[in-house]
Scaffold this motif. Structure first.
Motif, PDB file in Angstrom:
ATOM      1  N   HIS A 137      -9.369  -3.418 -12.431  1.00 52.29           N
ATOM      2  CA  HIS A 137      -8.617  -3.295 -11.183  1.00 52.29           C
ATOM      3  C   HIS A 137      -7.352  -4.121 -11.310  1.00 52.29           C
ATOM      4  O   HIS A 137      -7.347  -5.114 -12.035  1.00 52.29           O
ATOM      5  CB  HIS A 137      -9.428  -3.828 -10.003  1.00 52.29           C
ATOM      6  N   ASP A 138      -6.323  -3.751 -10.585  1.00 49.68           N
ATOM      7  CA  ASP A 138      -5.104  -4.571 -10.561  1.00 49.68           C
ATOM      8  C   ASP A 138      -4.689  -4.938 -11.979  1.00 49.68           C
ATOM      9  O   ASP A 138      -4.518  -6.106 -12.317  1.00 49.68           O
ATOM     10  CB  ASP A 138      -5.336  -5.854  -9.747  1.00 49.68           C
ATOM     11  N   LYS A 162      -7.178   3.566 -12.530  1.00 48.19           N
ATOM     12  CA  LYS A 162      -7.796   4.764 -11.935  1.00 48.19           C
ATOM     13  C   LYS A 162      -8.952   5.293 -12.788  1.00 48.19           C
ATOM     14  O   LYS A 162      -9.959   5.752 -12.260  1.00 48.19           O
ATOM     15  CB  LYS A 162      -6.709   5.845 -11.792  1.00 48.19           C
ATOM     16  N   ILE A 170      -1.418   1.608 -13.657  1.00 50.43           N
ATOM     17  CA  ILE A 170      -2.083   2.186 -12.481  1.00 50.43           C
ATOM     18  C   ILE A 170      -3.053   3.285 -12.916  1.00 50.43           C
ATOM     19  O   ILE A 170      -4.170   3.400 -12.400  1.00 50.43           O
ATOM     20  CB  ILE A 170      -1.026   2.695 -11.476  1.00 50.43           C
ATOM     21  N   ASN A 171      -2.659   4.085 -13.908  1.00 45.53           N
ATOM     22  CA  ASN A 171      -3.577   5.112 -14.429  1.00 45.53           C
ATOM     23  C   ASN A 171      -4.793   4.481 -15.099  1.00 45.53           C
ATOM     24  O   ASN A 171      -5.917   4.990 -14.974  1.00 45.53           O
ATOM     25  CB  ASN A 171      -2.841   6.020 -15.423  1.00 45.53           C
ATOM     26  N   ALA A 202       0.576  -6.209 -11.017  1.00 48.87           N
ATOM     27  CA  ALA A 202      -0.161  -5.580  -9.909  1.00 48.87           C
ATOM     28  C   ALA A 202       0.032  -6.436  -8.659  1.00 48.87           C
ATOM     29  O   ALA A 202      -0.278  -7.629  -8.648  1.00 48.87           O
ATOM     30  CB  ALA A 202      -1.633  -5.455 -10.268  1.00 48.87           C
ATOM     31  N   THR A 250       4.421   0.637 -15.759  1.00 48.22           N
ATOM     32  CA  THR A 250       3.879   0.520 -14.399  1.00 48.22           C
ATOM     33  C   THR A 250       2.967   1.699 -14.027  1.00 48.22           C
ATOM     34  O   THR A 250       1.816   1.477 -13.629  1.00 48.22           O
ATOM     35  CB  THR A 250       5.015   0.312 -13.377  1.00 48.22           C
ATOM     36  N   PRO A 251       3.417   2.970 -14.179  1.00 50.79           N
ATOM     37  CA  PRO A 251       2.447   4.047 -13.930  1.00 50.79           C
ATOM     38  C   PRO A 251       1.257   3.992 -14.890  1.00 50.79           C
ATOM     39  O   PRO A 251       0.126   4.328 -14.498  1.00 50.79           O
ATOM     40  CB  PRO A 251       3.264   5.332 -14.144  1.00 50.79           C
ATOM     41  N   ASN A 298       5.749  -4.843 -14.090  1.00 50.92           N
ATOM     42  CA  ASN A 298       4.397  -4.330 -14.353  1.00 50.92           C
ATOM     43  C   ASN A 298       3.287  -5.206 -13.803  1.00 50.92           C
ATOM     44  O   ASN A 298       2.171  -5.190 -14.299  1.00 50.92           O
ATOM     45  CB  ASN A 298       4.193  -4.167 -15.867  1.00 50.92           C
TER      46      ASN A 298
END
Lengths: 222, 222
Positions: B215-216, B209, B205-206, B145, B201-202, B143
């Motif tokens: 970020h990261d 977003k 990232i969500n 970035a 992990t997803p 997990n």
């Protein structure tokens, strides 16, 4: 604002009730299938809050009546009751009521807990499917350890993750969550992104199981 | 100790290579299907590390040779190559080699990324299934970035989560992970608990977003 916690006598309901009552000016309505049980819980919560000098504005009702009076209805019930509870109070909800769901489907074995969502993909989406069309649904408060929430001496420094298709409802719940001291609310997009949010709940329980120095584990993203 | 990063020219491989090279005394071997590409990456990493006054002990090889020389082999390849990469280097692994897998299966749509594990339940378990029986497999570094890892100016304050059925191998990877500055390694039990780890992990990232100020994104449990 009036916040109803259906199943508000249970562990996560208790934690949210105490935190909302202590940290915000909103009225907290404890709902239970048995209104007597709701009133007993309220007496315990009030005693806890008053011993800390907190002004307790908490009342107990049957789930239906709590839902009827509330602006925000939190389904703090076990996952297998979530759908039925929504249907039980459906007539007491309308487009002005926001339905909030923190429940997560899990199964345990000797290794730990595993994420076990219903066929809809997540309990959050199951609630949205069973709720009347006009009622906005927000997934929130999934990954908070009930014991940490319920212990008002425990200072939170945690994130809660929000998913919803209705942006206004999500914003209302974001503001509400942020009123709890030490809680930050992060947006994770629409209801379709709920599974990854819910999946953190068995993970934090597994982390507490395998790391002796971590209890009542929560999460912070940065 | 010698750490091979197969697919070490990719994003997560680059980040781990730079951190291991800067923060530890271990020898870092960059593996690639094309050894020329591995050596080109090494030149870039060395330039980066030397510009910061860090002693760079990084070498480039074909994946097989990197695996052959290493004590710990990290499969820093995309999830759909993980199984094939294990089989490509199987003859170069033995019971003294620890295989580490950070890959996660995801699918994207307009809402964000969704966890999409293989039939084995997780990529981590798929790697264990495809690896020779005597080779211990550890899930780790899922997990993080890649951009945050690769930017050596970025100070980490993150957790990485470990799953393994072999306690000694897990302990070795825990010590290795902890040598990276700002990284804490938490135990999440056996390989059977990998799915909930990968699923973060997803989620991170969500979160990046949908939250302009993040970020990261990485994660910390407490």
């Amino acid at each position: 604002m009036r916040i109803a916690l259906l199943g508000g006598t249970g562990d996560i309901g208790q934690g949210l009730a105490l935190r909302f009552a202590r940290d915000t000016d909103h009225e907290v309505l404890i709902g239970s299938r048995d209104p007597e049980k709701a009133r007993d819980a309220v007496a315990t919560y009030e005693e806890n809050l008053e011993s800390r000098g907190a002004d307790a504005d908490v009342k107990g009702f049957a789930n239906e009546m709590a839902a009827d009076r509330a602006d925000v209805v939190v389904l703090s019930v076990p996952p297998y009751y979530a759908g039925d509870t929504v249907e039980a109070v459906a007539d007491n909800l309308d487009s002005d009521t926001i339905l909030v769901t923190p429940a997560v489907g899990m199964q345990g074995d000797e290794d730990g807990l595993h994420y076990h969502p219903p066929g809809t993909g997540s309990v959050t989406e199951l609630v949205a499917e069973r709720a009347p069309d006009e009622v906005p649904v927000v997934g929130a408060f999934h990954n908070l350890a009930a014991d940490a929430l319920s212990d008002l001496d425990h200072e939170l420094d945690l994130d809660t993750l929000l998913v919803a298709d209705d942006d206004d409802a999500k914003e209302t719940v974001r503001n509400l969550a942020t009123e709890i001291e030490g809680l930050r609310a992060l947006d994770v997009g629409p209801l379709a992104n709920a599974a990854e949010v819910e999946s953190v709940t068995p993970l934090v329980i597994n982390i507490a199981k395998y790391n002796d120095d971590l209890h009542d584990v929560g999460v912070k993203f940065h």
